[in-house]
Design a protein around this motif. Structure first.
Motif, short mmCIF file in Angstrom:
data_model
loop_
_atom_site.label_atom_id
_atom_site.label_comp_id
_atom_site.label_asym_id
_atom_site.label_seq_id
_atom_site.Cartn_x
_atom_site.Cartn_y
_atom_site.Cartn_z
N PHE A 53 -79.01 -40.67 -41.32
CA PHE A 53 -79.43 -40.39 -40.02
C PHE A 53 -78.63 -40.38 -39.09
N THR A 54 -77.89 -39.18 -38.88
CA THR A 54 -76.84 -39.05 -37.84
C THR A 54 -77.04 -39.21 -36.38
N LEU A 55 -76.29 -40.11 -35.80
CA LEU A 55 -76.68 -40.36 -34.40
C LEU A 55 -75.41 -39.88 -33.35
N ALA A 56 -75.73 -39.16 -32.20
CA ALA A 56 -75.09 -38.75 -31.40
C ALA A 56 -75.37 -39.28 -30.21
N ALA A 57 -74.89 -40.24 -29.24
CA ALA A 57 -75.23 -40.51 -27.97
C ALA A 57 -74.28 -40.33 -26.93
N LYS A 83 -68.06 -43.80 -31.48
CA LYS A 83 -67.95 -43.77 -30.18
C LYS A 83 -67.98 -42.20 -29.43
N ASN A 84 -68.57 -42.19 -28.20
CA ASN A 84 -68.23 -40.76 -27.86
C ASN A 84 -66.99 -40.89 -26.97
N GLU A 85 -66.12 -40.05 -27.48
CA GLU A 85 -64.73 -39.93 -26.88
C GLU A 85 -64.60 -38.38 -26.51
N GLY A 86 -65.86 -37.85 -26.00
CA GLY A 86 -65.91 -36.41 -25.75
C GLY A 86 -66.62 -35.55 -26.79
#
Length: 145
Positions: free
Chosen positions: A98-102, A67-70
């Motif tokens: 496959f590394t995901l960053a959203a 989860k994007n927490e910053g």
């Protein structure tokens, strides 16, 4: 699409010492280009410690994410291909990460959806397993996108 986002973010290694190192290595291109922070890498590793190897989506393939927490500055994806598979918890062996960053949930789901639709195809997975260069992988992805 996927091939455009992966361009320049694919790398190959013979082996790593642990699944944590595999996640760290797989995230390196995103860290290098400023898409993510070191905290995001820690979050992805903590995710597996906390929730188990759910990121191993099909045999041999993991999709590290958190989860994007910053920790995500901009949406991106990277790929690490290992010559020797690394065991994740529950002895799930992985050689493609496959590394995901959203930045947000919808971007996250779009990336997972695009990737999952490719990886359910046995033929695509087999060709990914056999690919030895970024160019081969990008060409494969472009033909199936």
């Amino acid at each position: 699409m996927l091939s455009e986002q992966l361009k320049g973010n694919i790398h190959f290694l013979k082996s790593v010492n642990s699944w944590e190192e595999a996640i760290t290595e797989s995230a390196a291109p995103l860290l290098d280009d400023g898409s993510i922070t070191p905290e995001y890498v820690e979050d992805m590793i903590e995710n597996v410690h906390k929730n188990g190897p759910y990121i191993v989506i099909v045999p041999g393939i993991a999709m590290p994410h958190a989860k994007n927490e910053g920790g995500v500055v901009k949406t991106g994806i990277s790929l690490l291909k290992l010559e020797e598979a690394v065991p994740f918890p529950e002895n799930k062996k992985v050689n493609l990460l496959f590394t995901l960053a959203a930045e947000d949930t919808s971007g996250h789901l779009d990336l997972i959806s695009d990737l999952s639709s490719l990886l359910i195809e046995d033929e695509v997975r087999e060709k990914l397993e056999q690919a030895n260069s970024e160019e081969e992988i990008l060409d494969l992805l472009q033909t199936v996108e």
